[in-house]
Design a protein around this motif. Structure first.
Motif, PDB file in Angstrom:
ATOM      1  N   LEU A 173      54.504  -2.137   3.669  1.00  0.00           N
ATOM      2  CA  LEU A 173      53.280  -1.402   3.338  1.00  0.00           C
ATOM      3  C   LEU A 173      52.489  -0.991   4.567  1.00  0.00           C
ATOM      4  O   LEU A 173      51.454  -0.334   4.433  1.00  0.00           O
ATOM      5  N   GLY A 174      52.960  -1.368   5.753  1.00  0.00           N
ATOM      6  CA  GLY A 174      52.286  -0.963   6.979  1.00  0.00           C
ATOM      7  C   GLY A 174      51.009  -1.758   7.189  1.00  0.00           C
ATOM      8  O   GLY A 174      50.705  -2.693   6.451  1.00  0.00           O
ATOM      9  N   PRO A 175      50.269  -1.400   8.245  1.00  0.00           N
ATOM     10  CA  PRO A 175      50.548  -0.329   9.199  1.00  0.00           C
ATOM     11  C   PRO A 175      51.623  -0.725  10.212  1.00  0.00           C
ATOM     12  O   PRO A 175      51.695  -1.887  10.612  1.00  0.00           O
ATOM     13  N   ASP A 176      52.436   0.246  10.612  1.00  0.00           N
ATOM     14  CA  ASP A 176      53.460   0.038  11.622  1.00  0.00           C
ATOM     15  C   ASP A 176      52.967   0.618  12.944  1.00  0.00           C
ATOM     16  O   ASP A 176      52.561   1.788  12.995  1.00  0.00           O
ATOM     17  N   ARG A 206      44.657  -1.903   5.639  1.00  0.00           N
ATOM     18  CA  ARG A 206      45.228  -1.310   4.436  1.00  0.00           C
ATOM     19  C   ARG A 206      44.131  -0.891   3.461  1.00  0.00           C
ATOM     20  O   ARG A 206      44.214   0.167   2.829  1.00  0.00           O
ATOM     21  N   THR A 207      43.097  -1.719   3.331  1.00  0.00           N
ATOM     22  CA  THR A 207      41.986  -1.373   2.435  1.00  0.00           C
ATOM     23  C   THR A 207      41.279  -0.123   2.912  1.00  0.00           C
ATOM     24  O   THR A 207      40.921   0.747   2.115  1.00  0.00           O
ATOM     25  N   ALA A 238      42.529   2.316   4.723  1.00  0.00           N
ATOM     26  CA  ALA A 238      43.393   3.471   4.480  1.00  0.00           C
ATOM     27  C   ALA A 238      43.385   3.857   3.007  1.00  0.00           C
ATOM     28  O   ALA A 238      43.367   5.041   2.667  1.00  0.00           O
ATOM     29  N   CYS A 239      43.383   2.871   2.129  1.00  0.00           N
ATOM     30  CA  CYS A 239      43.348   3.143   0.691  1.00  0.00           C
ATOM     31  C   CYS A 239      42.049   3.822   0.294  1.00  0.00           C
ATOM     32  O   CYS A 239      42.041   4.794  -0.463  1.00  0.00           O
ATOM     33  N   MET A 240      40.915   3.323   0.836  1.00  0.00           N
ATOM     34  CA  MET A 240      39.624   3.923   0.514  1.00  0.00           C
ATOM     35  C   MET A 240      39.542   5.353   1.041  1.00  0.00           C
ATOM     36  O   MET A 240      39.006   6.246   0.381  1.00  0.00           O
ATOM     37  N   ALA A 241      40.063   5.581   2.243  1.00  0.00           N
ATOM     38  CA  ALA A 241      40.049   6.939   2.790  1.00  0.00           C
ATOM     39  C   ALA A 241      40.880   7.886   1.939  1.00  0.00           C
ATOM     40  O   ALA A 241      40.490   9.032   1.698  1.00  0.00           O
ATOM     41  N   THR A 242      42.024   7.407   1.455  1.00  0.00           N
ATOM     42  CA  THR A 242      42.877   8.242   0.606  1.00  0.00           C
ATOM     43  C   THR A 242      42.179   8.586  -0.704  1.00  0.00           C
ATOM     44  O   THR A 242      42.205   9.742  -1.159  1.00  0.00           O
ATOM     45  N   ILE A 243      41.541   7.590  -1.314  1.00  0.00           N
ATOM     46  CA  ILE A 243      40.832   7.843  -2.570  1.00  0.00           C
ATOM     47  C   ILE A 243      39.704   8.843  -2.354  1.00  0.00           C
ATOM     48  O   ILE A 243      39.497   9.770  -3.157  1.00  0.00           O
ATOM     49  N   SER A 244      38.959   8.664  -1.258  1.00  0.00           N
ATOM     50  CA  SER A 244      37.856   9.585  -0.968  1.00  0.00           C
ATOM     51  C   SER A 244      38.362  11.013  -0.780  1.00  0.00           C
ATOM     52  O   SER A 244      37.761  11.965  -1.290  1.00  0.00           O
ATOM     53  N   GLU A 245      39.461  11.144  -0.064  1.00  0.00           N
ATOM     54  CA  GLU A 245      40.008  12.485   0.158  1.00  0.00           C
ATOM     55  C   GLU A 245      40.476  13.113  -1.152  1.00  0.00           C
ATOM     56  O   GLU A 245      40.314  14.317  -1.364  1.00  0.00           O
ATOM     57  N   GLU A 246      41.050  12.315  -2.041  1.00  0.00           N
ATOM     58  CA  GLU A 246      41.532  12.848  -3.318  1.00  0.00           C
ATOM     59  C   GLU A 246      40.383  13.287  -4.221  1.00  0.00           C
ATOM     60  O   GLU A 246      40.563  14.146  -5.089  1.00  0.00           O
ATOM     61  N   LEU A 247      39.203  12.693  -4.041  1.00  0.00           N
ATOM     62  CA  LEU A 247      38.053  13.065  -4.859  1.00  0.00           C
ATOM     63  C   LEU A 247      37.351  14.320  -4.345  1.00  0.00           C
ATOM     64  O   LEU A 247      36.455  14.831  -5.009  1.00  0.00           O
TER      65      LEU A 247
END
Length: 506
Positions: A142-145, A264-265, A267-276
């Motif tokens: 699940l990264g980050p690598d 990871r949290t 990155a997940c929050m940034a992804t959700i924000s971008e999708e909204l």
């Protein structure tokens, strides 16, 4: 148990407990054997906390002899059981002090990149190496690598990555090959039988002749990665140093595992924000649009929107929801969706749009407030009708002027029982850009608000003429000029979100 006569034997755990309760010096005093004064006054070296005052030289293949260190040997006429015990205790306390200092420094790191660099620096001091690298590659995939080097440039790391993984010590650890579950010492690479030719070539090119590798793993997270330290000459750490670096890396792996979860949290929050937020901006004749967003480490509620409206009109909006984290992101998504609906129904009246939004916020989320600015834009006429609720005024950037739009002062949404403020009208000249932004752009400067506004105005006025035809280039220039971290990418240093929405009229 220490290997000394039974009448002066000291239990390690007892001394540790005593150190915690009464301090190092008191613990030594309490547990040192009581002897005659002449025996206690036997000469021995001064006690120095820490292993070495600086990073040791690279050659550490042989342990120091008593004669070299000045410590009385067991056969010395002046060495009694008491002197031997105190010397061993001094060495032990020195090691504990060093580990305490290094782990404290590691605990003060709050980002993954800082922690990995600290692990490399501390490990290099403990094993006596000058260079090294950490390869982070969690087993769960699940990264980050990432790969971080100490004393190695990006090109050097690139050369190392060209070596087949199975011939590298960290490759055997990461791939779970035999022997990869524990330390891997290669005291003399060039004398090894069957060394991969590419590994030999890279080692000669980079100038390292030996390596020492340790896995980074925890019981809960499993394998996270591997740390490797490189020696300029054939060498390997002595047993004492191996023990110390093993203790340190066990603690470091736990700290790194926590930061991996934080990363990871984020990155997940940034992804959700971008999708909204809008995935793309609409193409409307007569106006060019560009947006920029920088998300804080915990995820915030800053947003923007641009939506086509009836009669070839365009709605532009920016806003910010109080708070941070998942709840703020969710509230931002609900608020933006509601504003889009109100804008379609009555977008030509920005005051009515914000009034409806305020009523919705007060009824559905009474504990939260928000700022917002909505502009009804008619691109053919280059005309904007806008209203703001506790939001910073837009900025007009043109060939002849760079000025803030005068909007009336108003409270944020959700702060008053009934919100209302007059709207203002603005007519842009051909080639002018209207810049909408959130307060995070001002707060991230760290300056008082008056200076932050002056800084933003100066940045907008200094936009080079060749890039004024591109709203995206204008937004990028403003970010680089206003924010202390240059382009606003240092997201771990600030909790504020930043949103810019630029509209250039043709």
């Amino acid at each position: 148990m220490l290997d000394i006569p039974s009448r002066v034997r000291v239990h390690v755990e007892t001394l540790l407990a005593a150190q915690i309760d009464i301090g190092v010096c008191d613990a030594i005093e309490q547990y040192a054997p009581v002897r005659e004064p002449d025996s206690m006054n036997a000469p021995h070296p001064p006690k120095v906390a820490g292993i070495d005052p600086t990073v040791p030289p690279p050659a550490h293949t042989v342990a120091s002899t008593p004669a070299a260190t000045g410590v009385p040997s067991a056969t010395s006429p002046c060495a009694g059981p008491g002197a031997l015990l105190q010397d061993r205790l001094a060495c032990w306390v020195s090691d504990l002090t060093t580990l305490h200092e290094l782990t404290e420094r590691l605990a003060r790191t709050d980002t993954l990149a800082e922690a990995l660099q600290e692990v490399l620096r501390a490990g290099a001091a403990l094993v006596g190496a000058r260079r090294g690298l950490v390869v982070l590659e969690p087993r769960d995939g699940l990264g980050p690598d990432t790969t971080v080097g100490l004393g190695l440039g990006r090109a050097d790391l690139g050369h190392i990555e060209t070596v087949p993984r199975s011939s590298l010590s960290y490759g055997r650890i990461l791939d779970g090959l035999p022997g990869g579950e524990r330390e891997i010492a290669q005291p003399d690479l060039f004398s090894e039988d069957g060394l991969d030719p590419r590994h030999r070539e890279v080692a000669a090119r980079l100038g390292y002749a030996a390596s020492y590798a340790l896995p980074l793993s925890t019981e809960a997270a499993g394998r996270l990665g591997a740390a490797v330290w490189l020696y300029d000459e054939p060498a390997e750490p002595v047993e004492r140093r191996r023990h110390l670096v093993g203790l340190y890396t066990r603690y470091a792996a736990e700290h790194v595992a926590r930061l991996v979860e934080v990363e990871r949290t984020r990155a997940c929050m940034a992804t959700i924000s971008e999708e909204l937020l809008p995935t793309r901006l609409p193409r409307i004749p007569g106006v060019q649009l560009a947006a920029r967003r920088r998300t804080g480490p915990r995820g915030g509620g800053d947003w923007y929107d641009a939506l086509p409206l009836p009669d070839a009109a365009l709605g532009l909006a920016v806003g910010s929801v109080t708070g941070s984290g998942p709840s703020a992101v969710a509230a931002m998504g609900r608020l933006r969706a509601s504003l889009r609906a109100y804008a379609v129904m009555e977008g030509e009246d920005p005051v009515a749009v914000l009034s409806d939004l305020e009523l919705l916020l007060r009824l559905t989320e009474p504990a939260r407030s928000a700022t917002a600015l909505f502009a009804y834009c008619e691109p053919e006429l280059r005309k904007l009708t806008l209203a703001g609720a506790g939001h910073s005024p837009p900025l007009v950037i043109g060939r002849r002027r760079t000025e803030f739009v005068e909007t009336s002062l108003s409270a944020p949404l959700g702060m008053l029982a009934c919100w209302e403020a007059p709207s203002v009208e603005l007519t842009a000249e051909p080639g002018e850009t209207v810049l909408l932004y959130t307060d995070g752009l001002l707060h991230r400067t760290g300056d008082p608000m008056d200076r932050a506004f002056a800084r933003l105005h100066a940045a907008a006025a200094s936009v080079p003429r060749p890039v004024r035809t591109d709203p995206g280039a204008i937004a990028d220039h403003v970010l680089r000029a206003v924010l202390p971290d240059g382009d606003g990418l240092d997201q771990g240093r600030s909790t504020q979100d930043v949103v810019l929405l630029a509209a250039r009229f043709e």
